[in-house]
Write an enzyme that holds these catalytic residues in place. Structure first.
Site, PDB file in Angstrom:
ATOM      1  N   SER A 136      38.757  23.871  36.627  1.00 22.29           N
ATOM      2  CA  SER A 136      37.894  24.399  35.572  1.00 22.29           C
ATOM      3  C   SER A 136      38.502  25.636  34.927  1.00 22.29           C
ATOM      4  O   SER A 136      39.107  26.468  35.605  1.00 22.29           O
ATOM      5  CB  SER A 136      36.520  24.753  36.154  1.00 22.29           C
ATOM      6  OG  SER A 136      35.733  25.437  35.195  1.00 22.29           O
ATOM      7  N   TYR A 156      30.790  29.150  41.447  1.00 25.61           N
ATOM      8  CA  TYR A 156      31.399  27.894  41.009  1.00 25.61           C
ATOM      9  C   TYR A 156      32.862  28.099  40.646  1.00 25.61           C
ATOM     10  O   TYR A 156      33.756  27.389  41.133  1.00 25.61           O
ATOM     11  CB  TYR A 156      30.646  27.321  39.812  1.00 25.61           C
ATOM     12  CG  TYR A 156      31.411  26.219  39.125  1.00 25.61           C
ATOM     13  CD1 TYR A 156      31.691  25.029  39.790  1.00 25.61           C
ATOM     14  CD2 TYR A 156      31.882  26.363  37.821  1.00 25.61           C
ATOM     15  CE1 TYR A 156      32.417  24.014  39.183  1.00 25.61           C
ATOM     16  CE2 TYR A 156      32.610  25.360  37.207  1.00 25.61           C
ATOM     17  CZ  TYR A 156      32.874  24.195  37.880  1.00 25.61           C
ATOM     18  OH  TYR A 156      33.599  23.205  37.280  1.00 25.61           O
ATOM     19  N   LYS A 212      36.443  26.735  42.650  1.00 23.88           N
ATOM     20  CA  LYS A 212      37.543  25.978  42.062  1.00 23.88           C
ATOM     21  C   LYS A 212      38.875  26.715  42.258  1.00 23.88           C
ATOM     22  O   LYS A 212      39.915  26.087  42.536  1.00 23.88           O
ATOM     23  CB  LYS A 212      37.279  25.732  40.574  1.00 23.88           C
ATOM     24  CG  LYS A 212      36.186  24.722  40.289  1.00 23.88           C
ATOM     25  CD  LYS A 212      36.581  23.331  40.767  1.00 23.88           C
ATOM     26  CE  LYS A 212      35.573  22.271  40.343  1.00 23.88           C
ATOM     27  NZ  LYS A 212      35.961  20.912  40.774  1.00 23.88           N
ATOM     28  N   ARG A 231      32.504  28.341  23.930  1.00 26.16           N
ATOM     29  CA  ARG A 231      33.202  27.516  24.902  1.00 26.16           C
ATOM     30  C   ARG A 231      34.064  26.490  24.175  1.00 26.16           C
ATOM     31  O   ARG A 231      33.828  26.157  23.013  1.00 26.16           O
ATOM     32  CB  ARG A 231      32.210  26.777  25.827  1.00 26.16           C
ATOM     33  CG  ARG A 231      31.351  27.701  26.679  1.00 26.16           C
ATOM     34  CD  ARG A 231      32.163  28.415  27.733  1.00 26.16           C
ATOM     35  NE  ARG A 231      31.342  29.246  28.602  1.00 26.16           N
ATOM     36  CZ  ARG A 231      31.131  30.546  28.406  1.00 26.16           C
ATOM     37  NH1 ARG A 231      31.668  31.156  27.361  1.00 26.16           N
ATOM     38  NH2 ARG A 231      30.389  31.241  29.256  1.00 26.16           N
ATOM     39  N   GLY A 247      26.937  35.372  35.737  1.00 29.64           N
ATOM     40  CA  GLY A 247      28.172  34.602  35.853  1.00 29.64           C
ATOM     41  C   GLY A 247      28.735  34.110  34.549  1.00 29.64           C
ATOM     42  O   GLY A 247      29.901  33.712  34.485  1.00 29.64           O
ATOM     43  N   ASP A 248      27.932  34.088  33.476  1.00 30.67           N
ATOM     44  CA  ASP A 248      28.428  33.647  32.177  1.00 30.67           C
ATOM     45  C   ASP A 248      29.279  34.727  31.529  1.00 30.67           C
ATOM     46  O   ASP A 248      29.029  35.924  31.710  1.00 30.67           O
ATOM     47  CB  ASP A 248      27.270  33.287  31.247  1.00 30.67           C
ATOM     48  CG  ASP A 248      26.749  31.887  31.476  1.00 30.67           C
ATOM     49  OD1 ASP A 248      27.452  31.093  32.121  1.00 30.67           O
ATOM     50  OD2 ASP A 248      25.634  31.579  30.998  1.00 30.67           O
TER      51      ASP A 248
END
Length: 351
Positions: A129, A153, A157, A235, A298-299
């Protein structure tokens, strides 16, 4: 180059995994699929087979952390390579469930690696990711950008990538291709396969689609005060068909050399939350209601991939854009307003 002929797909019933099964079957691979159905349904395999015109070789309901059960799959089939999708995948959810994310994502990967090694399987395409880059700033990020994960998350990864690098260093017979991408979106153009998460969607595109079809009242826009042109997070969205095509191309390049290589996948073009809402509104033909909510932990403000390396090395690049993603996602959602479980059909699975 001789691509592997039999491929084990973990998370084979999931959003990306099911589309990958179609892509691999379409290109002559034999496919073995495993999934625990925590965020998917075995009913997708009938659709995979309908699209591809071929059966998935075998499907198994299992959790890849269950090594004895996973090992039995390797005992029954001569697996040449593995494409590893099985993981929890939502940034926001991971901040609420960190232990579960590390257990599933990291524990699942180590269990898979141990099982592969026991059975002499040393070729792996790993679904990573672009979230590993974290809050790295504006502009497209290439593979030399230092990872700075900001959520469990993303960290899971990145930890998996470090494990894979260590394995390749210790065992030179391994070939691992790590593909970093962000926000696969869209659906198969047939409308038979798409994204149908259980419960409340944690990702933007399926939530927007459910608002468009009337399953949800309105979209919650998490944060409008980011340092971006319209204040919402940006994004790099990648059509799911481009995503799985890249994984199939990766299988063709496992023989390029041993060790681990990392490549970004993306369009190199960022789209904000409001860009996605506007594009989906165009696709479904009506404006979609939304409300502003606080930022999610987290964003980050912007994550856009510089994916030029994979084009240089493999000659591959995505061919679909945000308009295509919204059109195809809307076709799937319109044909399945209640998702897979709301569609009347008889599932077909082969063991």
């Amino acid at each position: 180059m001789n691509a592997p002929s039999t491929v084990l797909v973990t998370g084979g019933a999931g959003f990306i995994g099911s589309h990958a099964c179609v892509e691999l079957l379409d290109h002559g691979f034999e496919v073995i699929a495993v999934d625990n159905y925590s965020n998917s349904t075995p009913q997708v395999y009938a659709r995979v087979e309908r699209i591809a015109g071929r059966f998935v070789g075998a499907v198994y309901e299992l959790d890849i952390r269950d090594r004895p059960t996973l090992s039995a799959v390797f005992d029954r089939h001569s697996v040449d390579a593995v494409v590893h999708f099985a993981a929890h995948k939502a940034t926001g959810e991971s901040t609420r469930m960190p232990v579960e994310y590390y257990d599933t994502n990291v524990g699942g990967t180590t269990a898979l690696l141990r099982t592969m090694h026991e059975h002499g399987v040393h070729q792996l395409v790993f679904s990573s990711s672009c979230t590993v880059y974290g809050d790295a700033g504006h502009g497209p990020l290439d593979e030399t950008t230092p990872p700075r994960p900001t959520s469990p998350y993303a960290a899971s990864k990145w930890i998996c990538e470090q494990i894979l690098a260590d394995v390749c260093h210790r065992h030179p017979e391994y070939t691992v291709l790590c593909l970093r991408y962000f926000n696969p979106a869209g659906a198969h153009p047939s409308g038979l396969l798409g994204e149908d998460p259980r419960g409340t969607p944690e990702n933007l595109m399926p939530y927007v689609a459910q608002v468009a079809v009337g399953r949800r009242e309105q979209l919650r826009v998490f944060g409008t005060d980011y340092p971006t042109p319209d204040g919402t997070a940006i994004r790099d969205y990648l059509h799911v068909m481009d995503t799985v095509e890249a994984h199939r191309v990766a299988l063709d390049h496992l023989d390029d050399g041993p060790g681990m290589r990392v490549y970004n996948l993306g369009t190199g073009k960022g789209s904000s939350v409001l860009d996605v809402v506007a594009a989906f509104s165009d696709a479904c033909g009506r404006p979609l209601p939304s409300e502003v909510a606080p930022r999610r932990p987290g964003d980050v403000a912007e994550l856009v991939a510089d994916a030029s390396a994979v084009t240089r090395v493999w000659g591959w690049r995505p061919t679909r854009d945000l308009t295509d993603m919204c059109r195809d996602a809307w076709r799937f959602q319109r044909l399945h307003p209640r998702g897979y479980e709301g569609s009347a059909r008889r599932p077909h699975t082969k063991h």
